[in-house]
Scaffold this motif. Structure first.
Motif, PDB file in Angstrom:
ATOM      1  N   GLU A  17       0.855  -1.194   0.000  1.00  0.00           N
ATOM      2  CA  GLU A  17       0.000   0.000   0.000  1.00  0.00           C
ATOM      3  C   GLU A  17       0.883   1.233   0.000  1.00  0.00           C
ATOM      4  O   GLU A  17       1.752   1.356   0.857  1.00  0.00           O
ATOM      5  CB  GLU A  17      -0.888  -0.043   1.258  1.00  0.00           C
ATOM      6  CG  GLU A  17      -1.690   1.204   1.545  1.00  0.00           C
ATOM      7  CD  GLU A  17      -2.717   1.501   0.477  1.00  0.00           C
ATOM      8  OE1 GLU A  17      -2.490   2.458  -0.298  1.00  0.00           O
ATOM      9  OE2 GLU A  17      -3.729   0.783   0.401  1.00  0.00           O
ATOM     10  N   ASP A  18       0.704   2.120  -0.970  1.00  0.00           N
ATOM     11  CA  ASP A  18       1.574   3.298  -1.021  1.00  0.00           C
ATOM     12  C   ASP A  18       1.097   4.437  -0.136  1.00  0.00           C
ATOM     13  O   ASP A  18       1.859   5.346   0.175  1.00  0.00           O
ATOM     14  CB  ASP A  18       1.743   3.784  -2.470  1.00  0.00           C
ATOM     15  CG  ASP A  18       0.414   4.149  -3.109  1.00  0.00           C
ATOM     16  OD1 ASP A  18      -0.558   3.415  -2.889  1.00  0.00           O
ATOM     17  OD2 ASP A  18       0.356   5.164  -3.822  1.00  0.00           O
ATOM     18  N   GLU A  19      -0.165   4.388   0.286  1.00  0.00           N
ATOM     19  CA  GLU A  19      -0.620   5.431   1.200  1.00  0.00           C
ATOM     20  C   GLU A  19      -0.276   5.018   2.622  1.00  0.00           C
ATOM     21  O   GLU A  19      -0.860   4.089   3.178  1.00  0.00           O
ATOM     22  CB  GLU A  19      -2.124   5.652   1.052  1.00  0.00           C
ATOM     23  CG  GLU A  19      -2.455   6.478  -0.178  1.00  0.00           C
ATOM     24  CD  GLU A  19      -3.942   6.519  -0.445  1.00  0.00           C
ATOM     25  OE1 GLU A  19      -4.645   7.204   0.317  1.00  0.00           O
ATOM     26  OE2 GLU A  19      -4.385   5.844  -1.391  1.00  0.00           O
ATOM     27  N   ASP A  60      -2.651  -3.506  -2.958  1.00  0.00           N
ATOM     28  CA  ASP A  60      -3.249  -2.330  -3.577  1.00  0.00           C
ATOM     29  C   ASP A  60      -3.004  -2.412  -5.096  1.00  0.00           C
ATOM     30  O   ASP A  60      -2.085  -3.100  -5.540  1.00  0.00           O
ATOM     31  CB  ASP A  60      -2.546  -1.094  -2.988  1.00  0.00           C
ATOM     32  CG  ASP A  60      -3.170   0.208  -3.426  1.00  0.00           C
ATOM     33  OD1 ASP A  60      -4.328   0.198  -3.901  1.00  0.00           O
ATOM     34  OD2 ASP A  60      -2.505   1.250  -3.289  1.00  0.00           O
ATOM     35  N   MET A  62      -3.277   0.598  -7.464  1.00  0.00           N
ATOM     36  CA  MET A  62      -2.580   1.811  -7.914  1.00  0.00           C
ATOM     37  C   MET A  62      -1.341   2.020  -7.055  1.00  0.00           C
ATOM     38  O   MET A  62      -1.430   2.515  -5.928  1.00  0.00           O
ATOM     39  CB  MET A  62      -3.507   3.021  -7.769  1.00  0.00           C
ATOM     40  CG  MET A  62      -4.843   2.857  -8.486  1.00  0.00           C
ATOM     41  SD  MET A  62      -4.673   2.919 -10.268  1.00  0.00           S
ATOM     42  CE  MET A  62      -4.669   4.700 -10.479  1.00  0.00           C
TER      43      MET A  62
HETATM   44 CA    CA Z   1      -2.561   3.195  -3.967  1.00  0.00          CA
END
Ligand code: CA
Length: 239
Positions: A17-19, A60, A62
């Protein structure tokens, strides 16, 4: 292919997860439940961090560098990682994305925002399907928490706890003799604490105590602070 034991004491979950906020919240929640958590913040990191002992990946779509679909495809093409259950967790809610995720070998597909207990239930279902046995019961003062079965017994009697009550109880029991403020307990229980007030904690605690029967004496209200599991309490009277 590396063999891994199916009887394990730790279940390793990789969150991709990039967030960071979201990753932290999920990691915290799953960590409290007893999972061993690792986080990857982009697609390339995910490929590096997925290994044969990874039991499940929350992925995730994106993502920077490589998107989740690509990550899934690459994991599925390597014998070391081809069997790891993958649950897509994404804001991409289009049917075609959903289908694509499953066609690429994803085991499940969740669309954000999604409640933590739903994520947990899907994780448990995916692990069950993968025949990864989780061994987790906690025994304390006559009470048994069957963490993976969402239930608790006291002296052999099922207590009929809700998920929230179970989470509260489990958290307090895992941290004995420490008093927790209501807002701290809210953080443990809900991802979106704006939705609930501190009084909600009191309501859940009240219900929990009623169901606990004789065990309730170990859950203390610490005036001016909050709640505490105190296993050193002793009372004369029988339950
Ligand atoms: Ca994302």
């Amino acid at each position: 292919m590396v063999q891994k034991s199916k009887e394990k004491y730790e279940t390793n979950i990789l969150i991709v997860e990039d967030e960071e906020d979201i990753a932290e919240v999920i990691a915290h929640f799953l960590g409290e439940i007893g999972y061993n958590i690792d986080i990857a913040y982009d697609g390339q990191q995910a490929l590096k961090k997925a290994h044969p002992w990874t039991d499940l990946i929350l992925l995730d779509v994106m993502l920077p560098k490589l998107d989740g679909f690509e990550v899934c495809q690459r994991l599925r093409s390597k014998s070391e990682t081809e069997e790891i259950p993958i649950i897509f967790l994404t804001a991409k809610g289009e049917d075609e994305d959903h289908v694509r995720g499953l066609l690429l070998g994803g085991d499940d597909y969740l669309i954000k925002p999604v409640a933590m207990d739903v994520i947990l239930a899907r994780i448990q279902a995916a692990l069950r399907r993968a025949h990864i046995r989780e061994v987790e019961t906690i025994n304390v003062m006559g009470l048994t928490l069957f963490v993976n079965e969402f239930r608790a017994e006291y002296r052999g009697r099922d207590l009929g706890l809700t998920l929230t009550e179970l989470e509260l109880l489990s958290y307090l029991i895992r941290h004995p003799r420490q008093a927790y403020r209501r807002e701290e307990l809210l953080d443990v229980l809900w991802t979106d604490s704006k939705m609930v007030t501190q009084r909600t904690v009191d309501t859940h605690m009240k219900n929990l105590r009623e169901k606990l029967g004789g065990f309730a004496k170990y859950i203390e209200t610490v005036w001016g602070v909050g709640y505490c599991f105190n296993d050193t309490v002793s009372y004369e009277e029988e339950d």
